[in-house]
Design an enzyme around this catalytic site. Structure first.
Site, PDB file in Angstrom:
ATOM      1  N   GLU A 101       3.809   4.305   6.419  1.00 43.61           N
ATOM      2  CA  GLU A 101       2.601   3.524   6.148  1.00 43.61           C
ATOM      3  C   GLU A 101       1.614   4.344   5.331  1.00 43.61           C
ATOM      4  O   GLU A 101       1.558   5.572   5.444  1.00 43.61           O
ATOM      5  CB  GLU A 101       1.928   3.143   7.473  1.00 43.61           C
ATOM      6  CG  GLU A 101       2.256   1.759   7.976  1.00 43.61           C
ATOM      7  CD  GLU A 101       1.561   0.637   7.192  1.00 43.61           C
ATOM      8  OE1 GLU A 101       1.240   0.820   5.995  1.00 43.61           O
ATOM      9  OE2 GLU A 101       1.349  -0.423   7.780  1.00 43.61           O
ATOM     10  N   ASP A 102       0.821   3.663   4.535  1.00 46.46           N
ATOM     11  CA  ASP A 102      -0.294   4.316   3.872  1.00 46.46           C
ATOM     12  C   ASP A 102      -1.400   4.604   4.882  1.00 46.46           C
ATOM     13  O   ASP A 102      -1.915   5.704   4.951  1.00 46.46           O
ATOM     14  CB  ASP A 102      -0.811   3.455   2.703  1.00 46.46           C
ATOM     15  CG  ASP A 102      -1.010   1.988   3.092  1.00 46.46           C
ATOM     16  OD1 ASP A 102      -0.684   1.603   4.230  1.00 46.46           O
ATOM     17  OD2 ASP A 102      -1.496   1.225   2.243  1.00 46.46           O
ATOM     18  N   ASP A 116      -5.883  -0.537  -1.905  1.00 49.03           N
ATOM     19  CA  ASP A 116      -6.658  -1.369  -2.824  1.00 49.03           C
ATOM     20  C   ASP A 116      -7.878  -2.013  -2.190  1.00 49.03           C
ATOM     21  O   ASP A 116      -7.962  -2.145  -0.966  1.00 49.03           O
ATOM     22  CB  ASP A 116      -5.785  -2.504  -3.357  1.00 49.03           C
ATOM     23  CG  ASP A 116      -5.514  -3.553  -2.279  1.00 49.03           C
ATOM     24  OD1 ASP A 116      -5.039  -3.178  -1.190  1.00 49.03           O
ATOM     25  OD2 ASP A 116      -5.804  -4.738  -2.517  1.00 49.03           O
ATOM     26  N   ARG A 160      -5.410   0.780  -6.687  1.00 50.52           N
ATOM     27  CA  ARG A 160      -4.155   1.382  -6.208  1.00 50.52           C
ATOM     28  C   ARG A 160      -3.694   2.539  -7.084  1.00 50.52           C
ATOM     29  O   ARG A 160      -3.002   3.432  -6.640  1.00 50.52           O
ATOM     30  CB  ARG A 160      -3.034   0.331  -6.192  1.00 50.52           C
ATOM     31  CG  ARG A 160      -3.247  -0.785  -5.193  1.00 50.52           C
ATOM     32  CD  ARG A 160      -1.943  -1.533  -4.972  1.00 50.52           C
ATOM     33  NE  ARG A 160      -2.121  -2.835  -4.336  1.00 50.52           N
ATOM     34  CZ  ARG A 160      -2.191  -3.019  -3.020  1.00 50.52           C
ATOM     35  NH1 ARG A 160      -2.129  -1.993  -2.197  1.00 50.52           N
ATOM     36  NH2 ARG A 160      -2.339  -4.235  -2.532  1.00 50.52           N
ATOM     37  N   GLY A 178       0.762  -1.245   0.000  1.00 51.78           N
ATOM     38  CA  GLY A 178       0.000   0.000   0.000  1.00 51.78           C
ATOM     39  C   GLY A 178       0.793   1.295   0.000  1.00 51.78           C
ATOM     40  O   GLY A 178       0.350   2.294  -0.542  1.00 51.78           O
ATOM     41  N   PHE A 212     -13.940   2.213   4.751  1.00 50.64           N
ATOM     42  CA  PHE A 212     -12.980   1.520   3.895  1.00 50.64           C
ATOM     43  C   PHE A 212     -12.675   2.416   2.707  1.00 50.64           C
ATOM     44  O   PHE A 212     -13.580   2.877   2.009  1.00 50.64           O
ATOM     45  CB  PHE A 212     -13.523   0.171   3.427  1.00 50.64           C
ATOM     46  CG  PHE A 212     -12.508  -0.602   2.644  1.00 50.64           C
ATOM     47  CD1 PHE A 212     -11.462  -1.255   3.290  1.00 50.64           C
ATOM     48  CD2 PHE A 212     -12.564  -0.650   1.262  1.00 50.64           C
ATOM     49  CE1 PHE A 212     -10.494  -1.949   2.571  1.00 50.64           C
ATOM     50  CE2 PHE A 212     -11.594  -1.343   0.533  1.00 50.64           C
ATOM     51  CZ  PHE A 212     -10.564  -1.985   1.197  1.00 50.64           C
ATOM     52  N   ASP A 231      -4.824   1.162  10.743  1.00 51.18           N
ATOM     53  CA  ASP A 231      -6.214   0.808  11.021  1.00 51.18           C
ATOM     54  C   ASP A 231      -6.267   0.204  12.435  1.00 51.18           C
ATOM     55  O   ASP A 231      -6.227   0.936  13.418  1.00 51.18           O
ATOM     56  CB  ASP A 231      -6.624  -0.173   9.901  1.00 51.18           C
ATOM     57  CG  ASP A 231      -8.084  -0.578   9.911  1.00 51.18           C
ATOM     58  OD1 ASP A 231      -8.676  -0.676  10.981  1.00 51.18           O
ATOM     59  OD2 ASP A 231      -8.638  -0.817   8.833  1.00 51.18           O
ATOM     60  N   LYS A 281      -7.068   5.692  11.269  1.00 51.87           N
ATOM     61  CA  LYS A 281      -8.462   5.529  11.704  1.00 51.87           C
ATOM     62  C   LYS A 281      -8.499   5.429  13.229  1.00 51.87           C
ATOM     63  O   LYS A 281      -8.420   4.329  13.785  1.00 51.87           O
ATOM     64  CB  LYS A 281      -9.050   4.244  11.104  1.00 51.87           C
ATOM     65  CG  LYS A 281      -9.186   4.235   9.575  1.00 51.87           C
ATOM     66  CD  LYS A 281      -9.803   2.911   9.115  1.00 51.87           C
ATOM     67  CE  LYS A 281      -9.837   2.788   7.617  1.00 51.87           C
ATOM     68  NZ  LYS A 281     -10.182   1.408   7.177  1.00 51.87           N
TER      69      LYS A 281
HETATM   70  P1  IMP Z   1      -3.869  -2.699  10.381  1.00 54.78           P
HETATM   71  O1  IMP Z   1      -2.849  -3.802  10.560  1.00 54.78           O
HETATM   72  O2  IMP Z   1      -5.261  -3.171  10.747  1.00 54.78           O
HETATM   73  O3  IMP Z   1      -3.509  -1.406  11.065  1.00 54.78           O
HETATM   74  O4  IMP Z   1      -4.011  -2.436   8.848  1.00 54.78           O
HETATM   75  C1  IMP Z   1      -2.991  -1.933   8.135  1.00 54.78           C
HETATM   76  C2  IMP Z   1      -3.027  -2.296   6.671  1.00 54.78           C
HETATM   77  O5  IMP Z   1      -4.315  -2.740   6.206  1.00 54.78           O
HETATM   78  C3  IMP Z   1      -2.739  -1.048   5.883  1.00 54.78           C
HETATM   79  O6  IMP Z   1      -1.359  -0.867   5.730  1.00 54.78           O
HETATM   80  C4  IMP Z   1      -3.454  -1.303   4.592  1.00 54.78           C
HETATM   81  O7  IMP Z   1      -2.623  -2.019   3.721  1.00 54.78           O
HETATM   82  C5  IMP Z   1      -4.650  -2.128   4.991  1.00 54.78           C
HETATM   83  N1  IMP Z   1      -5.840  -1.253   5.185  1.00 54.78           N
HETATM   84  C6  IMP Z   1      -6.323  -0.758   6.344  1.00 54.78           C
HETATM   85  N2  IMP Z   1      -7.403   0.013   6.157  1.00 54.78           N
HETATM   86  C7  IMP Z   1      -7.626   0.022   4.811  1.00 54.78           C
HETATM   87  C8  IMP Z   1      -8.594   0.667   3.971  1.00 54.78           C
HETATM   88  O8  IMP Z   1      -9.504   1.412   4.406  1.00 54.78           O
HETATM   89  N3  IMP Z   1      -8.479   0.427   2.639  1.00 54.78           N
HETATM   90  C9  IMP Z   1      -7.505  -0.360   2.101  1.00 54.78           C
HETATM   91  N4  IMP Z   1      -6.570  -0.975   2.853  1.00 54.78           N
HETATM   92  C10 IMP Z   1      -6.624  -0.790   4.196  1.00 54.78           C
HETATM   93 MG    MG Z   2      -0.212  -1.011   4.237  1.00 56.79          MG
END
Ligand code: IMP
Ligand code: MG
Length: 176
Positions: free
Chosen positions: A100-101, A160, A166, A46, A153, A104, A132
């Site tokens: 990071e992009d 993606d 993307r 991402g 989302f 979450d 978030k």
């Molecule tokens: P986490 O481990 O739950 O914090 O999620 C992190 C990863 O999940 C990010 O680096 C993204 O690649 C993916 N991700 C989280 N939220 C979204 C979203 O809203 N859209 C797309 N990818 C997401």
């Molecule tokens: Mg990511």
């Protein structure tokens, strides 16, 4: 409105807002790291666009590296974070800034923190374009945040939905 696989998405964050947010975090990071040579570690897939635009704005000496992690399936975060391409260089004594992009649940960040703990780094900071706060469950501090968003989302600008979206230059959210 755009369609990706079975879902529809509507415009949410413009290219201009993204650029503004990146300029802000780059200035903060450069303030903190401008007199060292940090290694920026982008989290694939991402973060590739964020890293590219971030580096173009960052004018002080720096290095870049990537790590590949995956936790998402479809539009849901899963609890197991997989390390797909791991650490392949010596980070000891280096200042590391994760790029990071989006953060979450924080599962990915937690796993990264754990991985880098074994690396004897000098400093370890985390920068993310999107965050978030309603979903974030961890104690780890996110040092640099571009844009806080509600629990929606999103796709575009590197993010993606099952592989698609993307390449969009603006960010879209799932239509209600
Ligand atoms: P986490 O481990 O739950 O914090 O999620 C992190 C990863 O999940 C990010 O680096 C993204 O690649 C993916 N991700 C989280 N939220 C979204 C979203 O809203 N859209 C797309 N990818 C997401
Ligand atoms: Mg990511």
């Amino acid at each position: 409105m755009i369609q990706l696989h079975d879902k529809q998405f509507v415009p949410f964050i413009s290219a201009k807002e993204i650029d503004f947010a990146l300029t802000k975090i780059v200035a903060q990071v450069e303030d903190d790291f401008g007199d060292e040579t940090p290694v920026f570690v982008g989290v694939l897939n991402g973060a590739f666009m964020v890293v590219s635009d971030f580096l173009k704005k960052y004018k002080s000496p720096c290095e870049v590296s990537f790590i590949k992690m995956a936790s998402y399936e479809g539009t849901e975060s899963t609890n197991s974070v997989k390390e797909l391409i791991g650490i392949n260089q010596d980070f000891s004594g280096r200042s590391v800034v994760i790029i990071e992009d989006i953060v979450d649940t924080g599962n990915t960040i937690e796993e990264l923190k754990h991985l880098f703990k074994a690396q004897n780094v000098k400093r370890f900071k985390i920068a993310t374009l999107f965050f978030k706060p309603e979903v974030y469950k961890k104690e780890i501090k996110i040092d640099y945040v571009g844009i806080r968003i509600p629990n929606k989302f999103i796709v575009g600008y590197g993010l993606d939905y099952d592989g698609l979206g993307r390449n969009l230059t603006e960010v879209y959210k799932l239509a209600e």
